[in-house]
Write a protein that holds these residues in place. Sequence first.
Motif, short mmCIF file in Angstrom:
data_model
loop_
_atom_site.label_atom_id
_atom_site.label_comp_id
_atom_site.label_asym_id
_atom_site.label_seq_id
_atom_site.Cartn_x
_atom_site.Cartn_y
_atom_site.Cartn_z
N GLY A 1 3.17 -9.60 9.92
CA GLY A 1 2.50 -10.90 9.81
C GLY A 1 3.38 -12.03 9.32
N VAL A 2 4.57 -11.75 8.83
CA VAL A 2 5.57 -12.73 8.38
C VAL A 2 4.96 -13.75 7.40
N ARG A 3 4.10 -13.28 6.53
CA ARG A 3 3.50 -14.12 5.50
C ARG A 3 3.45 -13.35 4.19
N ASP A 4 3.75 -14.02 3.11
CA ASP A 4 3.76 -13.44 1.77
C ASP A 4 2.39 -13.68 1.12
N ARG A 5 1.47 -12.76 1.36
CA ARG A 5 0.12 -12.87 0.81
C ARG A 5 -0.24 -11.57 0.11
N HIS A 6 -0.05 -11.56 -1.20
CA HIS A 6 -0.26 -10.35 -1.99
C HIS A 6 -1.75 -10.02 -2.12
N GLU A 7 -2.03 -8.72 -2.16
CA GLU A 7 -3.38 -8.21 -2.33
C GLU A 7 -3.34 -7.11 -3.39
N ASN A 8 -4.48 -6.81 -3.96
CA ASN A 8 -4.58 -5.75 -4.95
C ASN A 8 -4.27 -4.39 -4.32
N ILE A 9 -3.78 -3.47 -5.14
CA ILE A 9 -3.38 -2.14 -4.67
C ILE A 9 -4.58 -1.44 -4.02
N GLY A 10 -4.37 -1.04 -2.76
CA GLY A 10 -5.40 -0.31 -2.02
C GLY A 10 -6.38 -1.18 -1.27
N ASP A 11 -6.35 -2.48 -1.49
CA ASP A 11 -7.32 -3.38 -0.85
C ASP A 11 -6.76 -4.11 0.36
N GLY A 12 -5.53 -3.83 0.73
CA GLY A 12 -4.90 -4.54 1.84
C GLY A 12 -4.44 -3.61 2.95
N HIS A 13 -3.47 -4.09 3.71
CA HIS A 13 -3.00 -3.39 4.90
C HIS A 13 -2.04 -2.23 4.60
N ILE A 14 -1.51 -2.14 3.39
CA ILE A 14 -0.73 -0.96 3.02
C ILE A 14 -1.69 0.15 2.62
N GLY A 15 -2.66 -0.17 1.80
CA GLY A 15 -3.70 0.78 1.42
C GLY A 15 -3.23 1.84 0.45
N LEU A 16 -4.19 2.59 -0.04
CA LEU A 16 -3.87 3.66 -0.99
C LEU A 16 -2.98 4.72 -0.35
N ASP A 17 -3.23 5.04 0.92
CA ASP A 17 -2.40 6.03 1.60
C ASP A 17 -0.94 5.57 1.69
N GLY A 18 -0.74 4.30 1.95
CA GLY A 18 0.62 3.77 2.01
C GLY A 18 1.33 3.88 0.66
N PHE A 19 0.63 3.56 -0.41
CA PHE A 19 1.26 3.69 -1.73
C PHE A 19 1.50 5.16 -2.08
N ARG A 20 0.65 6.07 -1.59
CA ARG A 20 0.91 7.50 -1.77
C ARG A 20 2.20 7.89 -1.05
N CYS A 21 2.38 7.40 0.17
CA CYS A 21 3.61 7.68 0.92
C CYS A 21 4.83 7.20 0.15
N LEU A 22 4.76 5.96 -0.32
CA LEU A 22 5.89 5.40 -1.05
C LEU A 22 6.20 6.21 -2.31
N MET A 23 5.18 6.45 -3.10
CA MET A 23 5.40 7.14 -4.37
C MET A 23 5.79 8.60 -4.17
N SER A 24 5.54 9.14 -3.00
CA SER A 24 5.93 10.52 -2.69
C SER A 24 7.38 10.61 -2.24
N HIS A 25 7.96 9.48 -1.83
CA HIS A 25 9.33 9.49 -1.32
C HIS A 25 10.32 9.64 -2.48
#
Length: 162
Positions: A97-121
């Motif tokens: 999207g080329v825009r810097d628009r922060h959202e709360n953890i799990g409430d956006g397009h990265i989502g909780l699953d995305g943060f699980r992926c990151l923290m698992s790496h």
Amino acid sequence: REAMERAPNDSLVILENSAGQGNCIGRSFGELGQLIRGLDNDRRVAVCIDTCHALAMGYDLATSEGCELAMEEFDREIGFERLAAVHANDSKMPLGGVRDRHENIGDGHIGLDGFRCLMSHRAFADVPFLLEVPGLDGKGPDAENVNRLKSIRDAVVAGKGA
């Protein structure tokens, strides 16, 4: 180079990836790596990954495959040893999207699953995650966002989130 020459030898310059808006540098891990190599790979240069910015520039941090590809590029272009911190933000904007628009953890397009992926790496095992979220009340990082990240981390450590 001039700033680093004037700074004490024990100082650290931390570069952050950008969301790609306007005339900015650091849009990709390759571009950050090029900057570091241009500084003769000075050991005083490190990187902070902003998760929202990375998603904005097309790094699919919402999926395991996308996270792995992004981190392979990071390691190849920069090196995990230079990863100093993570600005943990979900994204109001979709992938690329080329825009810097922060959202709360799990409430956006990265989502909780995305943060699980990151923290698992493995690259993130000993790296601090710093919140830059709007907060549930709109007043900045809050206990709920901290608890969301802690919950993900605890699940990953227990082997349930990997």
